[in-house]
Design a protein around this motif. Structure first.
Motif, PDB file in Angstrom:
ATOM      1  N   TYR A  60      51.142  25.017  25.879  1.00  0.00           N
ATOM      2  CA  TYR A  60      49.814  25.575  25.695  1.00  0.00           C
ATOM      3  C   TYR A  60      48.780  24.606  26.008  1.00  0.00           C
ATOM      4  O   TYR A  60      49.033  23.471  25.722  1.00  0.00           O
ATOM      5  N   ALA A  61      47.609  25.107  26.469  1.00  0.00           N
ATOM      6  CA  ALA A  61      46.549  24.258  26.507  1.00  0.00           C
ATOM      7  C   ALA A  61      45.989  24.137  25.022  1.00  0.00           C
ATOM      8  O   ALA A  61      46.139  24.862  24.364  1.00  0.00           O
ATOM      9  N   ASP A  62      45.395  23.038  24.956  1.00  0.00           N
ATOM     10  CA  ASP A  62      44.924  22.660  23.593  1.00  0.00           C
ATOM     11  C   ASP A  62      43.748  23.772  22.907  1.00  0.00           C
ATOM     12  O   ASP A  62      43.777  23.915  21.977  1.00  0.00           O
ATOM     13  N   ALA A  63      43.070  24.309  23.813  1.00  0.00           N
ATOM     14  CA  ALA A  63      41.987  25.158  23.635  1.00  0.00           C
ATOM     15  C   ALA A  63      42.473  26.613  23.099  1.00  0.00           C
ATOM     16  O   ALA A  63      41.774  27.392  22.154  1.00  0.00           O
ATOM     17  N   VAL A  64      43.851  26.838  23.176  1.00  0.00           N
ATOM     18  CA  VAL A  64      44.211  28.054  22.626  1.00  0.00           C
ATOM     19  C   VAL A  64      45.505  27.812  21.589  1.00  0.00           C
ATOM     20  O   VAL A  64      45.925  28.894  21.286  1.00  0.00           O
ATOM     21  N   LYS A  65      45.819  26.457  21.702  1.00  0.00           N
ATOM     22  CA  LYS A  65      47.043  26.188  20.558  1.00  0.00           C
ATOM     23  C   LYS A  65      46.685  26.821  19.030  1.00  0.00           C
ATOM     24  O   LYS A  65      45.583  26.614  18.589  1.00  0.00           O
ATOM     25  N   GLY A  66      47.685  27.528  18.701  1.00  0.00           N
ATOM     26  CA  GLY A  66      47.424  28.026  17.443  1.00  0.00           C
ATOM     27  C   GLY A  66      46.921  29.372  17.336  1.00  0.00           C
ATOM     28  O   GLY A  66      47.031  30.205  16.176  1.00  0.00           O
ATOM     29  N   ARG A  67      46.448  29.990  18.432  1.00  0.00           N
ATOM     30  CA  ARG A  67      45.830  31.407  18.435  1.00  0.00           C
ATOM     31  C   ARG A  67      46.459  32.093  19.335  1.00  0.00           C
ATOM     32  O   ARG A  67      46.590  33.371  19.176  1.00  0.00           O
ATOM     33  N   PHE A  68      46.983  31.711  20.596  1.00  0.00           N
ATOM     34  CA  PHE A  68      47.622  32.200  21.611  1.00  0.00           C
ATOM     35  C   PHE A  68      49.174  32.248  21.452  1.00  0.00           C
ATOM     36  O   PHE A  68      49.832  30.863  21.216  1.00  0.00           O
ATOM     37  N   THR A  69      49.957  33.196  21.620  1.00  0.00           N
ATOM     38  CA  THR A  69      51.217  32.989  21.967  1.00  0.00           C
ATOM     39  C   THR A  69      51.949  33.448  23.190  1.00  0.00           C
ATOM     40  O   THR A  69      51.663  34.734  23.439  1.00  0.00           O
ATOM     41  N   ILE A  70      52.962  32.766  23.929  1.00  0.00           N
ATOM     42  CA  ILE A  70      53.425  33.312  25.100  1.00  0.00           C
ATOM     43  C   ILE A  70      54.873  33.772  24.850  1.00  0.00           C
ATOM     44  O   ILE A  70      55.663  32.968  23.965  1.00  0.00           O
ATOM     45  N   SER A  71      55.319  34.994  25.295  1.00  0.00           N
ATOM     46  CA  SER A  71      56.722  35.187  24.958  1.00  0.00           C
ATOM     47  C   SER A  71      57.215  36.071  26.216  1.00  0.00           C
ATOM     48  O   SER A  71      56.333  36.484  27.122  1.00  0.00           O
ATOM     49  N   GLY A  72      58.229  36.512  26.147  1.00  0.00           N
ATOM     50  CA  GLY A  72      58.694  37.250  27.378  1.00  0.00           C
ATOM     51  C   GLY A  72      60.256  37.631  27.636  1.00  0.00           C
ATOM     52  O   GLY A  72      61.000  37.017  26.511  1.00  0.00           O
ATOM     53  N   ASN A  73      60.748  38.278  28.580  1.00  0.00           N
ATOM     54  CA  ASN A  73      62.169  38.466  28.645  1.00  0.00           C
ATOM     55  C   ASN A  73      62.397  38.329  30.186  1.00  0.00           C
ATOM     56  O   ASN A  73      62.021  38.863  31.163  1.00  0.00           O
ATOM     57  N   SER A  74      63.288  37.201  30.236  1.00  0.00           N
ATOM     58  CA  SER A  74      63.521  36.826  31.792  1.00  0.00           C
ATOM     59  C   SER A  74      64.265  37.862  32.532  1.00  0.00           C
ATOM     60  O   SER A  74      64.156  38.194  33.475  1.00  0.00           O
ATOM     61  N   ALA A  75      65.111  38.656  31.646  1.00  0.00           N
ATOM     62  CA  ALA A  75      65.822  39.712  32.442  1.00  0.00           C
ATOM     63  C   ALA A  75      65.001  40.478  32.964  1.00  0.00           C
ATOM     64  O   ALA A  75      65.339  41.379  33.927  1.00  0.00           O
ATOM     65  N   LYS A  76      64.176  41.090  32.180  1.00  0.00           N
ATOM     66  CA  LYS A  76      62.932  42.053  32.684  1.00  0.00           C
ATOM     67  C   LYS A  76      61.901  41.699  33.415  1.00  0.00           C
ATOM     68  O   LYS A  76      60.885  42.148  33.917  1.00  0.00           O
ATOM     69  N   ASN A  77      61.857  40.320  33.853  1.00  0.00           N
ATOM     70  CA  ASN A  77      60.696  39.413  34.559  1.00  0.00           C
ATOM     71  C   ASN A  77      59.371  40.130  33.928  1.00  0.00           C
ATOM     72  O   ASN A  77      58.596  40.023  34.541  1.00  0.00           O
ATOM     73  N   THR A  78      59.413  39.712  32.417  1.00  0.00           N
ATOM     74  CA  THR A  78      58.136  40.155  32.047  1.00  0.00           C
ATOM     75  C   THR A  78      57.817  39.360  30.978  1.00  0.00           C
ATOM     76  O   THR A  78      58.577  38.463  30.164  1.00  0.00           O
ATOM     77  N   VAL A  79      56.223  38.861  31.009  1.00  0.00           N
ATOM     78  CA  VAL A  79      55.730  37.792  30.128  1.00  0.00           C
ATOM     79  C   VAL A  79      54.501  38.379  29.498  1.00  0.00           C
ATOM     80  O   VAL A  79      53.729  39.183  30.136  1.00  0.00           O
ATOM     81  N   TYR A  80      54.352  37.801  28.304  1.00  0.00           N
ATOM     82  CA  TYR A  80      53.343  38.401  27.574  1.00  0.00           C
ATOM     83  C   TYR A  80      52.353  37.224  26.942  1.00  0.00           C
ATOM     84  O   TYR A  80      52.885  36.100  26.801  1.00  0.00           O
ATOM     85  N   LEU A  81      51.172  37.749  26.701  1.00  0.00           N
ATOM     86  CA  LEU A  81      50.215  36.701  26.189  1.00  0.00           C
ATOM     87  C   LEU A  81      49.586  37.232  24.975  1.00  0.00           C
ATOM     88  O   LEU A  81      48.558  38.247  25.160  1.00  0.00           O
ATOM     89  N   GLN A  82      49.904  36.859  23.583  1.00  0.00           N
ATOM     90  CA  GLN A  82      49.497  37.412  22.368  1.00  0.00           C
ATOM     91  C   GLN A  82      48.154  36.588  22.213  1.00  0.00           C
ATOM     92  O   GLN A  82      48.617  35.323  21.889  1.00  0.00           O
ATOM     93  N   MET A  83      47.084  37.178  22.137  1.00  0.00           N
ATOM     94  CA  MET A  83      45.664  36.365  21.879  1.00  0.00           C
ATOM     95  C   MET A  83      45.170  36.777  20.733  1.00  0.00           C
ATOM     96  O   MET A  83      44.745  37.886  20.447  1.00  0.00           O
ATOM     97  N   ASN A  84      44.940  35.915  19.756  1.00  0.00           N
ATOM     98  CA  ASN A  84      44.420  36.134  18.236  1.00  0.00           C
ATOM     99  C   ASN A  84      43.204  35.171  18.075  1.00  0.00           C
ATOM    100  O   ASN A  84      42.890  34.141  18.929  1.00  0.00           O
ATOM    101  N   SER A  85      42.517  35.526  17.187  1.00  0.00           N
ATOM    102  CA  SER A  85      41.164  35.021  16.739  1.00  0.00           C
ATOM    103  C   SER A  85      40.499  34.448  18.066  1.00  0.00           C
ATOM    104  O   SER A  85      40.207  33.534  18.109  1.00  0.00           O
ATOM    105  N   LEU A  86      40.386  35.498  18.939  1.00  0.00           N
ATOM    106  CA  LEU A  86      39.593  35.490  20.202  1.00  0.00           C
ATOM    107  C   LEU A  86      38.180  34.910  19.955  1.00  0.00           C
ATOM    108  O   LEU A  86      37.364  35.236  19.130  1.00  0.00           O
TER     109      LEU A  86
END
Length: 123
Positions: A60-86
């Motif tokens: 994570y970039a320092d500017a988003v650490k603690g607020r954003f979360t990256i996750s995903g599923n490699s089998a489905k070739n899908t990635v997500y970015l959950q952005m909180n406290s925008l």
């Protein structure tokens, strides 16, 4: 070639949340990493977050650490970015990216980019 399609952008008030999604297709690889960059109006494009499919590590970039979360599923070739406290300064076009970890995470110049999705955070 790898094609990346983002979704989930929109308008949100400061303090709110959004979740971005990205689906990869084409010549994808389990050895790839996937991640997100963003570009705010009048600013340079910057790294936001990445996930390495081979070991599951996240970055994570320092500017988003603690607020954003990256996750995903490699089998489905899908990635997500959950952005909180925008914050208003999170306003930008967010791009999904993919490449081998050295290019995406180490030198931050991935070879594959989506067209981007706009996130606008109002104050």
């Amino acid at each position: 070639q790898v094609q990346l399609v983002e979704s989930g952008g929109g308008l949100v008030q400061a303090g709110g949340s959004l979740r971005l999604s990205c689906v990869a297709s084409g010549r994808t690889s389990d050895s790839y990493a996937m991640g997100w960059f963003r570009q705010a109006p009048g600013k340079e494009r910057e790294f936001v977050a990445a996930i390495n499919w081979s070991d599951g590590n996240t970055y994570y970039a320092d500017a988003v650490k603690g607020r954003f979360t990256i996750s995903g599923n490699s089998a489905k070739n899908t990635v997500y970015l959950q952005m909180n406290s925008l914050k208003p300064e999170d306003t930008a076009v967010y791009y999904c990216t993919a490449d081998y970890p050295h290019f995406l995470i180490v030198i931050m110049t991935p070879g594959y980019w989506g067209k981007g999705t706009l996130v606008t955070v109002s104050s």
